[in-house]
Write an enzyme that holds these catalytic residues in place. Structure first.
Site, PDB file in Angstrom:
ATOM      1  N   GLY A   1       0.842  -1.192   0.000  1.00 18.21           N
ATOM      2  CA  GLY A   1       0.000   0.000   0.000  1.00 18.21           C
ATOM      3  C   GLY A   1       0.866   1.226   0.000  1.00 18.21           C
ATOM      4  O   GLY A   1       0.660   2.172  -0.754  1.00 18.21           O
ATOM      5  N   ALA A   2       1.891   1.202   0.852  1.00 20.14           N
ATOM      6  CA  ALA A   2       2.814   2.316   0.967  1.00 20.14           C
ATOM      7  C   ALA A   2       4.015   1.862   1.784  1.00 20.14           C
ATOM      8  O   ALA A   2       3.969   0.827   2.420  1.00 20.14           O
ATOM      9  CB  ALA A   2       2.134   3.488   1.659  1.00 20.14           C
TER      10      ALA A   2
ATOM     11  N   GLU B   1       1.786   5.689   7.832  1.00 20.44           N
ATOM     12  CA  GLU B   1       3.190   5.887   7.454  1.00 20.44           C
ATOM     13  C   GLU B   1       3.837   6.998   8.282  1.00 20.44           C
ATOM     14  O   GLU B   1       5.008   6.903   8.657  1.00 20.44           O
ATOM     15  CB  GLU B   1       3.313   6.197   5.960  1.00 20.44           C
ATOM     16  CG  GLU B   1       2.652   5.171   5.023  1.00 20.44           C
ATOM     17  CD  GLU B   1       3.042   3.737   5.293  1.00 20.44           C
ATOM     18  OE1 GLU B   1       4.154   3.490   5.794  1.00 20.44           O
ATOM     19  OE2 GLU B   1       2.213   2.840   5.009  1.00 20.44           O
TER      20      GLU B   1
HETATM   21 ZN   LIG Z   1       3.462  -0.132   8.459  1.00 21.29          ZN
END
Ligand SMILES: [Zn+2]
Ligand SMILES: *[C@@H]1O[C@H](CO)[C@@H](O)[C@H](O)[C@H]1NC(C)=O
Ligand SMILES: *[C@@H]1O[C@H](CO)[C@@H](O)[C@H](O)[C@H]1NC(C)=O
Ligand SMILES: *[C@@H]1O[C@H](CO)[C@@H](O)[C@H](O)[C@H]1NC(C)=O
Ligand SMILES: *[C@@H]1O[C@H](CO)[C@@H](O)[C@H](O)[C@H]1NC(C)=O
Length: 961
Positions: free
Chosen positions: A345-346, A382
């Protein structure tokens, strides 16, 4: 990293019951994919290493790699013989093909390290790098250390430089290397991504190092404890921009192959782990200021302003975490970049976070509220890592759950700060707790943590990126924070972060700081934090708590979804937990009780002689367990729900449904009891209880939508949904305005999609009307929130013309989220020949991208009319499908998908036959899921046998004439 599968959570939900076994696989998908590739590559290598014995064998920490004897480079763990201080890395990604048709990058690096033990070679991680000159080792005075020819240990990914003299402990050395690597499209290390803009293909060089791919970009000591500072230089053409963890230090130009190139040097980083290093060379544009920038394709950022939402929420979230952690943001800037097609996802690279586009970019006109929530949550996740994970890092990957579970918990706190009206914190219950319980209730589950020495190879490491790590981690940390109070939790957290800044920890370090906060504040807790938490971390699964209100008796038992399952993994706690039980009764406020043994008596749980008083445990599902009661208490709870549901907190209304259906699957309570929990929904308008019911009933739909049970079931659901549909019709002024809150918008979406699929005529007409307006005017006036539901219904009701229009829109849109909605809609047609056409298209990559093949086929299966078509299609095309996708890890989803409805002897026979017929072709990564499908078909057949008549009778009786 954020969950690879952050895909629409709404959609993901529906899959929960039939995908249980596959959930873990799906989540780790991206990571596994890249790892599989690299595993394959390293296996195909096979340099024979010269037999060089080593004097340092005995100094190697035992248990950190295998074998115990033999050369260091046969082991996966490095140990701490050589400890890096600093890296100078200079890379030139060449974004055009070379003479051999490859994209490559040229690199030059100086790894500065301190020797800790006498040693006669340098062993440093390196994967798929070709050394163009012999590596040179120098000492602190710049004198060259005499060395033999280097070699590569491919299986373990090392560059080995045997020396003619011994390195001395305490002395500093520098390894100089020049190398070339391929800039492949394999999503790992330093890799290549492509996109088309204004008819022109543009190339990006970008990175994904976690967990073990930094070694693929430059030689390094690639373990999280071996932190060092980094000075990075990137060389690129003048019309490109280079980004890295730090700010640009200075810029110069040079001539290279008769063209001007720019040399961008970056400031030296703080001490950090290799897996957090990042760099990007692209033609991206940015929105933002000196501190915070959002980067992406020019069209997305400059023309469509898709970075604005991310920019709006980043500063508030960063400020929230500065206060929460009581520590300033550790770096001078924060860049966030949206890469088309990113594996996870990131990724939380320090100061340079990289996202897939759908996790960072938001388009007011095309994106739904669900798309927006995902962007918010991934950003928050994040940013939370910038301290927890990046500043303070786990010692080894066996503790990944602490890193990811923590971020998956606090992401809701940061997101809540940025969107305070969304009530987003509650959503951790359906997204994490209930979702992961479905996986953790299987005997194939595993404990959150394991021993450091049991995790060595890249494959073993990547296996940790699963839903247990993320979602169970989040659930148990939420439980901890909740019984400690958030104030104490934060107090311990802050001292932990300040003590271990720029350093590494094991999870017990956090417990120690929390314990210190408890002791300092004289907080009453009978057990040590460590003793409580060990029961949740060192054994898999969770308990079902059974409360008998006729006697005040409370018991716990390991909850297993399959009543016939046999647990073979031993547990040092014999599958008992130290359980914080919170509860209310009709007449009393919240209280709590610690259950520490298998069973106990707690007088307040004894409601005998108290009339219609009821007891409800696990308030707001802050505890990671399910709850069962004696029949009388169940009756009284349901009675309360049916008369005045507001007496029960909304999360617990969802819990009652989710627990009841799971207890019924486990044959702990009757199926009819579970069905009874859906009666109150006629008065329910909140999202979470409805979503719990949808998830729970999706299994019933799969088992019965081709049988005579489905008529009564559909009639019952239509009856239950009608008030919800009317409520939102009214509230939204006939679907013209959106409800104010996030969860109300989700509830509205559910109302429309259920109303349409359970046959409320008005819903179907609405869908057709809106869709035709679009078709006739070519202006899409359907709100993005409602598009999935409207597309599906309108195409189901329509014919070839509607379908062709949607296909054309699908082929023309440049928005990936919109394309997904349309592609799902195409699978809703009721015409078998049209569905067959879609199935054919799924193997034609000029129409449907390869990455979408499997989900297109499973979309067709979601449509009951498509079930047999898809199964026939898969069988008929097995050779071709296998050849194209047999190696991808999402391949198993195909088998899981096409067999999810299987519950008859005949289907079982077909499945076994299919396995036999295709032995010669093979099943690739789907072999395990195929066996699981056979097992699941048998379990389904048993369940249908036991429940079909009862369920049909119940639905028939529950429909009011
Ligand atoms: Zn993470
Ligand atoms: C590295 O060397 C191998 C073996 O000679 C070759 O196949 C590969 O293409 C080279 N890689 C690059 C990036 O030049
Ligand atoms: C760029 O900075 C580095 C490190 O301070 C220095 O060595 C170098 O001379 C600088 N180059 C220019 C052109 O300023
Ligand atoms: C970002 O914030 C500005 C100012 O508050 C607001 O006008 C704009 O609508 C926001 N953008 C998005 C996409 O939420
Ligand atoms: C890192 O933590 C370890 C273990 O607690 C400690 O011995 C060491 O001194 C710390 N290092 C630094 C640089 O703080």
């Amino acid at each position: 990293m954020a969950k690879g599968f952050y895909v629409s959570k709404l959609v993901a939900f529906v899959a929960i019951f039939f995908a249980i076994a596959a959930v873990a696989t799906i989540i780790a998908l991206a990571v596994v994919y890249s790892n599989e590739k690299s595993n394959k590559d390293s296996e195909s290598g096979g340099t024979t290493s010269e037999t060089i014995t080593t004097r340092t064998t005995s100094s190697f920490q035992p248990g950190t790699g295998s074998p115990a004897f033999g050369p260091i480079w046969d082991r996966y763990r490095l140990g701490k013989h050589l400890v890096p201080d600093h890296y100078d890395i200079d890379l030139r990604p060449v974004l055009t093909k070379n003479d051999h048709g490859l994209y490559v990058f040229h690199g030059e690096s100086k790894a500065h390290f301190t020797c800790k033990v006498i040693i006669e070679h340098v062993v440093i991680h390196s994967r798929k790098l070709n050394y163009t000159e012999e590596p040179i080792l120098t000492d602190a005075d710049g004198n060259t250390i005499s060395a033999k020819k280097h070699f590569l240990a491919e299986k373990t990914s090392y560059l080995v430089l045997p020396l003619n003299e011994l390195l001395q402990p305490g002395k500093k050395y520098t390894l100089h290397t020049k190398f070339v690597g391929e800039l492949a499209d394999d999503l790992a290390g330093f890799y290549r991504s492509e996109y088309v803009e204004d008819g022109e293909t543009k190339i990006i060089a970008t990175t994904q190092m976690q967990a073990t791919a930094a070694r693929k970009a430059f030689p390094c000591f690639d373990e999280p404890t071996l932190k060092a500072t980094f000075s990075i230089t990137l060389r690129h053409k003048l019309d490109y921009v280079a980004l890295s963890n730090m700010n640009v230090l200075n810029v110069t130009t040079e001539q290279w192959q008769n063209e001007p190139w720019q040399i961008t040097k970056f400031e030296k980083s703080p001490k950090m782990s290799t897996y957090l290093v990042a760099f990007v060379v692209s033609q991206f544009k940015a929105d933002g200021d000196q501190l915070i920038k959002i980067w992406g394709r020019k069209k997305a950022i400059e023309d469509e302003n898709q970075g604005e939402y991310a920019l709006n929420v980043t500063l508030p979230i960063l400020e929230f975490f500065e206060t929460y952690y009581n520590a300033p943001y550790p770096l001078p800037k924060s860049d966030q970049v949206a890469i088309p097609d990113f594996s996870a996802g990131a990724m939380e690279n320090w100061g340079l976070i990289i996202y897939r586009e759908t996790a960072l970019l938001y388009d007011n006109r095309e994106s739904s509220i669900n798309n927006k929530e995902r962007v918010l949550e991934v950003i928050s996740h994040e940013l939370a890592h910038q301290w927890f994970g990046n500043l303070v890092t786990i010692r080894w990957w066996n503790d990944l759950w602490l890193n990811e579970g923590f971020a998956s918990y606090v992401e809701y706190l940061g997101a809540d700060h940025a969107e305070p009206t969304w009530n987003i914190k509650d959503l951790t219950v359906p997204y994490d707790t209930h979702r992961v319980m479905a996986v953790d209730a299987l005997t194939s589950s595993h404990p959150l943590t394991s021993k450091e020495e049991d995790v060595n190879t890249p494959a073993e490491i990547s296996a940790f990126f699963d839903s247990i790590t993320y979602s169970k981690g989040a659930a148990v940390i939420r439980m901890l924070s909740s019984f400690l109070t958030e104030e104490l939790f934060v107090e311990g957290l802050r001292t932990y972060l300040s003590q271990f800044a720029y350093n590494n920890t094991v999870y017990t370090d956090l417990w120690n700081h929390l314990q210190a906060a408890i002791d300092k504040n004289n907080f009453q807790l009978e057990n040590k934090i460590e003793d409580i938490m060990n029961t949740w971390i060192l054994q898999m699964g969770f308990p079902v708590i059974t409360i008998d209100t006729t006697r005040g008796l409370v018991q716990q038992q390991h909850f297993l979804l399959d009543p016939k399952a046999v647990v073979t993994q031993p547990s040092q706690f014999n599958y008992t937990w130290i359980v914080p039980i919170t509860y209310i009764t009709r007449t009393s406020l919240q209280n709590h009780f610690w259950l520490k043994q298998h069973s106990d008596v707690h007088t307040p749980f004894d409601l005998s002689g108290q009339g219609n008083n009821w007891l409800l445990a696990n308030i707001n599902v802050t505890g990671y367990y399910r709850v069962n009661y004696d029949d009388g208490n169940w009756d009284r709870l349901l009675q309360q729900l049916n008369t005045d549901l507001s007496a029960i907190p909304v999360i617990n209304r969802a819990q009652i449904i989710d627990d009841a259906f799971n207890l019924a699957r486990a044959e702990i309570i009757n199926t009819t009891r579970a069905l009874e929990t859906t009666r109150f929904l006629t008065k329910e308008v909140e999202y979470m209880p409805w979503q719990a019911a949808l998830n729970s009933l999706s299994y019933f739909t799969q088992m019965f939508d081709r049988t005579e049970v489905y008529g009564p079931m559909k009639a019952y659901m239509k009856q239950q949904v009608t008030p919800l549909f009317d409520y939102f019709k009214n509230k939204t002024n006939d679907w013209n305005i959106r409800p104010a809150t996030l969860q109300d918008q989700y509830s509205e979406i559910n109302a429309v999609s259920m109303a349409c699929s359970y046959g409320i005529r008005e819903c179907g007409e609405l869908a057709t009307r809106l869709f035709n307006l679009w078709k006739n005017s070519n202006v899409n006036g359907i709100h993005p929130n409602l598009r999935s539901a409207i597309y599906c219904e309108a195409i189901a009701r329509g014919g070839e013309e509607e379908w062709n229009f949607a296909l054309e829109q699908y082929r023309n849109t440049t928005n990936a989220q919109e394309a997904d909605k349309l592609r799902a809609g195409l699978a809703c047609s009721k015409e078998p020949w049209i569905l067959n056409r879609l199935l054919e298209f799924s193997l034609d990559s000029t129409i449907i991208r390869k990455q979408d093949t499997v989900s297109t086929i499973t979309n067709v299966v979601n449509n009951v009319i498509g079930q047999n078509l898809a199964w026939d299609f898969v069988r008929a095309n097995w050779g071709k499908i296998y050849q194209q996708f047999g190696g991808s890890s999402s391949f198993g989803n195909l088998i899981t998908g096409v067999t999810k409805r299987f519950s008859t002897e005949f289907e079982l026979y077909q499945l076994k036959q299919f396995k036999e017929d295709n032995q010669d072709i093979g099943f690739g990564t789907a072999i395990r899921t195929l066996d699981q499908a056979i097992e699941r078909t048998e379990a389904n057949a048993r369940w249908v046998n036991q429940n079909k008549a009862i369920v049909q009778e119940w639905f028939e009786a529950a429909v009011k004439p």
